[in-house]
Scaffold this motif. Structure first.
Motif, PDB file in Angstrom:
ATOM      1  N   PRO A 130      37.732  47.294  35.902  1.00 33.02           N
ATOM      2  CA  PRO A 130      38.768  46.819  36.437  1.00 33.02           C
ATOM      3  C   PRO A 130      39.359  47.579  37.705  1.00 33.02           C
ATOM      4  CG  PRO A 130      39.014  46.186  34.207  1.00 33.02           C
ATOM      5  CD  PRO A 130      37.809  47.000  34.296  1.00 33.02           C
ATOM      6  N   ILE A 131      39.274  48.893  37.426  1.00 31.62           N
ATOM      7  CA  ILE A 131      39.723  49.935  38.435  1.00 31.62           C
ATOM      8  C   ILE A 131      38.666  50.224  39.455  1.00 31.62           C
ATOM      9  CG2 ILE A 131      40.707  52.199  38.631  1.00 31.62           C
ATOM     10  CD1 ILE A 131      42.489  50.266  36.927  1.00 31.62           C
ATOM     11  N   GLY A 132      37.466  50.020  39.298  1.00 28.66           N
ATOM     12  CA  GLY A 132      36.541  50.213  40.124  1.00 28.66           C
ATOM     13  C   GLY A 132      36.758  49.223  41.090  1.00 28.66           C
ATOM     14  N   MET A 133      36.882  47.996  40.327  1.00 27.13           N
ATOM     15  CA  MET A 133      36.834  46.650  41.476  1.00 27.13           C
ATOM     16  C   MET A 133      38.563  46.634  41.989  1.00 27.13           C
ATOM     17  SD  MET A 133      35.869  43.668  38.714  1.00 27.13           S
ATOM     18  CE  MET A 133      36.659  42.438  39.569  1.00 27.13           C
ATOM     19  N   ALA A 134      39.493  47.327  41.498  1.00 25.52           N
ATOM     20  CA  ALA A 134      40.745  47.482  42.125  1.00 25.52           C
ATOM     21  C   ALA A 134      40.439  48.385  43.610  1.00 25.52           C
ATOM     22  CB  ALA A 134      41.741  48.071  41.476  1.00 25.52           C
ATOM     23  N   CYS A 135      39.719  49.421  43.333  1.00 25.90           N
ATOM     24  CA  CYS A 135      39.180  50.247  44.374  1.00 25.90           C
ATOM     25  C   CYS A 135      38.535  49.602  45.638  1.00 25.90           C
ATOM     26  CB  CYS A 135      38.504  51.561  43.996  1.00 25.90           C
ATOM     27  SG  CYS A 135      39.585  52.776  42.999  1.00 25.90           S
ATOM     28  N   GLY A 136      37.552  48.544  45.247  1.00 26.35           N
ATOM     29  CA  GLY A 136      36.846  47.851  46.135  1.00 26.35           C
ATOM     30  C   GLY A 136      37.691  46.951  46.896  1.00 26.35           C
ATOM     31  N   LEU A 173      35.557  63.323  47.075  1.00 30.32           N
ATOM     32  CA  LEU A 173      35.258  62.750  45.762  1.00 30.32           C
ATOM     33  C   LEU A 173      36.442  62.581  44.957  1.00 30.32           C
ATOM     34  CD1 LEU A 173      32.231  64.220  43.477  1.00 30.32           C
ATOM     35  CD2 LEU A 173      34.213  62.571  42.623  1.00 30.32           C
ATOM     36  N   TYR A 174      36.679  61.280  44.610  1.00 26.47           N
ATOM     37  CA  TYR A 174      37.985  60.940  44.122  1.00 26.47           C
ATOM     38  C   TYR A 174      37.814  60.332  42.693  1.00 26.47           C
ATOM     39  CZ  TYR A 174      39.875  60.997  49.137  1.00 26.47           C
ATOM     40  OH  TYR A 174      40.266  61.348  50.115  1.00 26.47           O
ATOM     41  N   LEU A 175      38.779  60.527  41.868  1.00 29.10           N
ATOM     42  CA  LEU A 175      38.669  59.888  40.507  1.00 29.10           C
ATOM     43  C   LEU A 175      39.868  58.855  40.542  1.00 29.10           C
ATOM     44  CD1 LEU A 175      38.848  63.178  38.183  1.00 29.10           C
ATOM     45  CD2 LEU A 175      36.748  61.701  38.950  1.00 29.10           C
ATOM     46  N   ALA A 176      39.483  57.656  39.779  1.00 26.97           N
ATOM     47  CA  ALA A 176      40.374  56.492  39.414  1.00 26.97           C
ATOM     48  C   ALA A 176      40.358  56.142  37.940  1.00 26.97           C
ATOM     49  CB  ALA A 176      40.177  55.499  40.385  1.00 26.97           C
ATOM     50  N   GLY A 177      41.312  55.758  37.433  1.00 24.74           N
ATOM     51  CA  GLY A 177      41.240  55.073  36.063  1.00 24.74           C
ATOM     52  C   GLY A 177      41.450  56.157  34.894  1.00 24.74           C
ATOM     53  N   VAL A 178      41.005  55.550  33.868  1.00 24.53           N
ATOM     54  CA  VAL A 178      41.169  56.437  32.623  1.00 24.53           C
ATOM     55  C   VAL A 178      40.056  57.783  32.582  1.00 24.53           C
ATOM     56  CG1 VAL A 178      41.645  54.287  31.365  1.00 24.53           C
ATOM     57  CG2 VAL A 178      39.447  54.848  31.417  1.00 24.53           C
ATOM     58  N   VAL A 179      39.422  57.811  33.174  1.00 24.66           N
ATOM     59  CA  VAL A 179      38.283  58.893  33.505  1.00 24.66           C
ATOM     60  C   VAL A 179      39.143  60.031  33.720  1.00 24.66           C
ATOM     61  CG1 VAL A 179      37.809  58.816  35.712  1.00 24.66           C
ATOM     62  CG2 VAL A 179      36.383  59.876  34.396  1.00 24.66           C
ATOM     63  N   CYS A 180      40.364  60.065  34.356  1.00 20.88           N
ATOM     64  CA  CYS A 180      41.203  60.988  34.767  1.00 20.88           C
ATOM     65  C   CYS A 180      41.768  61.922  33.647  1.00 20.88           C
ATOM     66  CB  CYS A 180      42.593  60.756  35.525  1.00 20.88           C
ATOM     67  SG  CYS A 180      41.755  59.826  37.103  1.00 20.88           S
ATOM     68  N   GLY A 181      41.894  61.197  32.451  1.00 20.17           N
ATOM     69  CA  GLY A 181      42.530  61.847  31.267  1.00 20.17           C
ATOM     70  C   GLY A 181      41.707  62.768  30.405  1.00 20.17           C
ATOM     71  N   GLY A 182      40.464  62.834  30.707  1.00 17.38           N
ATOM     72  CA  GLY A 182      39.662  63.731  29.813  1.00 17.38           C
ATOM     73  C   GLY A 182      39.572  63.328  28.404  1.00 17.38           C
ATOM     74  N   LEU A 183      39.878  63.936  27.626  1.00 21.23           N
ATOM     75  CA  LEU A 183      39.977  63.792  26.075  1.00 21.23           C
ATOM     76  C   LEU A 183      41.128  63.127  25.733  1.00 21.23           C
ATOM     77  CD1 LEU A 183      38.321  66.687  24.274  1.00 21.23           C
ATOM     78  CD2 LEU A 183      37.276  64.338  24.328  1.00 21.23           C
ATOM     79  N   ILE A 199      32.431  54.123  51.688  1.00 21.18           N
ATOM     80  CA  ILE A 199      32.636  54.526  50.339  1.00 21.18           C
ATOM     81  C   ILE A 199      31.850  53.929  49.533  1.00 21.18           C
ATOM     82  CG2 ILE A 199      34.626  54.436  48.718  1.00 21.18           C
ATOM     83  CD1 ILE A 199      36.724  53.468  50.710  1.00 21.18           C
ATOM     84  N   LEU A 200      31.469  54.888  48.458  1.00 16.25           N
ATOM     85  CA  LEU A 200      30.638  54.393  47.259  1.00 16.25           C
ATOM     86  C   LEU A 200      31.357  54.801  46.094  1.00 16.25           C
ATOM     87  CD1 LEU A 200      26.886  54.433  46.570  1.00 16.25           C
ATOM     88  CD2 LEU A 200      28.434  55.025  44.734  1.00 16.25           C
ATOM     89  N   ILE A 201      31.492  53.571  45.324  1.00 14.24           N
ATOM     90  CA  ILE A 201      32.472  53.444  44.291  1.00 14.24           C
ATOM     91  C   ILE A 201      31.585  53.367  42.856  1.00 14.24           C
ATOM     92  CG2 ILE A 201      34.088  52.140  42.817  1.00 14.24           C
ATOM     93  CD1 ILE A 201      35.380  50.849  45.360  1.00 14.24           C
ATOM     94  N   ILE A 206      34.224  57.306  44.904  1.00 14.40           N
ATOM     95  CA  ILE A 206      35.333  57.457  44.014  1.00 14.40           C
ATOM     96  C   ILE A 206      34.476  56.840  42.884  1.00 14.40           C
ATOM     97  CG2 ILE A 206      37.191  55.624  43.189  1.00 14.40           C
ATOM     98  CD1 ILE A 206      37.472  54.771  46.413  1.00 14.40           C
ATOM     99  N   LEU A 207      34.811  57.827  41.682  1.00 13.72           N
ATOM    100  CA  LEU A 207      34.303  57.532  40.362  1.00 13.72           C
ATOM    101  C   LEU A 207      35.385  57.063  39.471  1.00 13.72           C
ATOM    102  CD1 LEU A 207      31.932  58.828  39.068  1.00 13.72           C
ATOM    103  CD2 LEU A 207      33.171  60.718  38.274  1.00 13.72           C
ATOM    104  N   ALA A 208      34.960  56.024  38.884  1.00 14.29           N
ATOM    105  CA  ALA A 208      35.989  55.009  38.093  1.00 14.29           C
ATOM    106  C   ALA A 208      35.129  54.533  36.872  1.00 14.29           C
ATOM    107  CB  ALA A 208      36.413  53.833  38.842  1.00 14.29           C
ATOM    108  N   THR A 209      34.650  55.754  36.051  1.00 19.19           N
ATOM    109  CA  THR A 209      33.443  55.511  35.138  1.00 19.19           C
ATOM    110  C   THR A 209      34.081  55.229  33.710  1.00 19.19           C
ATOM    111  OG1 THR A 209      33.322  57.728  35.216  1.00 19.19           O
ATOM    112  CG2 THR A 209      31.624  56.351  36.331  1.00 19.19           C
ATOM    113  N   GLY A 210      35.487  55.467  33.666  1.00 21.38           N
ATOM    114  CA  GLY A 210      36.425  55.089  32.267  1.00 21.38           C
ATOM    115  C   GLY A 210      35.820  56.139  31.213  1.00 21.38           C
ATOM    116  N   PHE A 211      35.773  55.578  30.066  1.00 22.49           N
ATOM    117  CA  PHE A 211      35.386  56.503  28.844  1.00 22.49           C
ATOM    118  C   PHE A 211      34.730  55.829  27.670  1.00 22.49           C
ATOM    119  CE2 PHE A 211      40.059  55.277  27.829  1.00 22.49           C
ATOM    120  CZ  PHE A 211      39.668  54.810  26.448  1.00 22.49           C
ATOM    121  N   TYR A 212      34.657  54.384  27.763  1.00 23.19           N
ATOM    122  CA  TYR A 212      34.104  53.666  26.611  1.00 23.19           C
ATOM    123  C   TYR A 212      32.716  53.731  26.324  1.00 23.19           C
ATOM    124  CZ  TYR A 212      34.798  49.687  23.523  1.00 23.19           C
ATOM    125  OH  TYR A 212      34.711  48.960  22.412  1.00 23.19           O
TER     126      TYR A 212
END
Length: 321
Positions: free
Chosen positions: A11-17, A283-293, A4-6, A120-126
């Motif tokens: 926090p969510i990327g770390m949780a996946c780790g 290819l998975y998504l995790a965290g706030v990136v899932c919400g789009g706008l 896996i590459l995260i 796992i893509l956990a890139t957030g939105f900030y």
């Protein structure tokens, strides 16, 4: 090849780790900035809406003597989690491209190339601010991020927005001696504002300490003044800084580059809500990136579970052969 590459060391990327580590997978976390980069860029005085137990990851207790933890406590907690669990996190290593290869993925960062079976893509939105799209927005005095109120003491400040970030900026700069004007599109302060803060801003507006223009929009920005379109017409007021607390959005270009389908209206990425796998296999998504706008949909508190869901699906697929 890694299991896996995260992408994303929040926090969510770390949780996946942590979940991957517990399952015995080989993995690495790539983060383009510092550890929990988004939290680091929060205002220095910020207090979380949630209690500490809702911010915990990997079942590791987040201990604080305060009812609600602040930014400094959160940074310390997540750093200790990363260090004590020996999470393989490569900081200041931005991912530039991801492409399918040999039944898995090749990930090209600014420093090296990796191969992994799953992503796992956990890139957030900030990281990307929502622009106002008005004249003068690119002037240096326009800020989309806020750190500390002292910088704005004795200045004419316009704050755009009515959410938590905007109201915190307005109150904190006002209490450091700034002359604050709020520009709000709706007819009231957002009900999403922290319940112990909302009465404060409403009272400051009522007493006239903070000027607020409702049902209004910032129309233009110049070096020493701004134009505001109000229900009574356009007005011009003196201005030193504009705090455009207009929100942030995921890196949609990067998501599209990876072949992830996005909805037309709110750019919500396509994924299976039971497994968090996107339309791109593995290819998975995790965290706030899932919400789009819709950035009010996911938070640390309710997206921590994504880590366990993803790892469970990877294990299930592995067992199926």
């Amino acid at each position: 090849m890694l299991d896996i590459l995260i992408i994303g060391g929040g926090p969510i990327g770390m949780a996946c780790g942590l979940a991957a580590q517990k399952a015995g997978f080989s993995f690495v976390i790539l983060e383009k900035g510092c550890l929990v980069n988004s939290l680091y860029n929060y205002p220095s005085t910020m207090t979380f809406f949630s209690t500490s137990e809702k911010l915990e990851i990997g079942g590791i207790p987040f201990v604080t003597i305060n009812n609600k933890p602040n930014r400094a406590e959160a940074l310390e907690y997540y750093r200790r989690v990363a260090v004590s669990n020996h999470l393989p996190i490569n900081l200041f290593e931005e991912v530039e491209n991801v492409r399918p290869i040999n039944g898995g993925y090749e990930v090209i960062s600014c420093k090296q190339t990796y191969q992994a079976k799953k992503i796992i893509l956990a890139t957030g939105f900030y990281d990307i601010s929502v622009n106002l799209d008005i004249p003068g927005e690119n002037l240096p005095k326009v800020k989309h991020y806020y750190k500390d109120p002292h910088y704005y003491a004795m200045q004419n400040i316009v704050v755009v927005g009515s959410s938590n970030s905007a109201i915190d900026v307005a109150l904190e700069t006002y209490r450091k001696g700034a002359k604050v004007t709020l520009v709000i599109r709706g007819d009231e302060v957002s009900h999403r504002v922290k319940y112990w803060v909302r009465p404060d801003i409403i009272n400051r507006i009522k007493e006239g300490s903070i000027q607020a223009y409702f049902n209004s929009n910032l129309a233009a920005i110049r070096e020493d003044e701004v134009d505001i379109d109000t229900p009574e017409g356009r007005i011009t007021i003196p201005n030193d800084f504009v705090m455009a607390m207009t929100g942030y959005k995921p890196n949609f270009d990067f998501l599209a580059k990876l072949g992830i389908n996005l909805s037309e209206e709110k750019f919500i990425p396509e994924y299976n809500p039971d497994t968090m796998e996107t339309n791109q296999a593995g290819l998975y998504l995790a965290g706030v990136v899932c919400g789009g706008l819709d950035t009010h949909l996911w938070f640390i508190e309710n997206s921590r579970i994504h880590a366990e869901m993803i790892i469970a699906d990877i294990i299930a697929k592995q067992q199926q052969g």
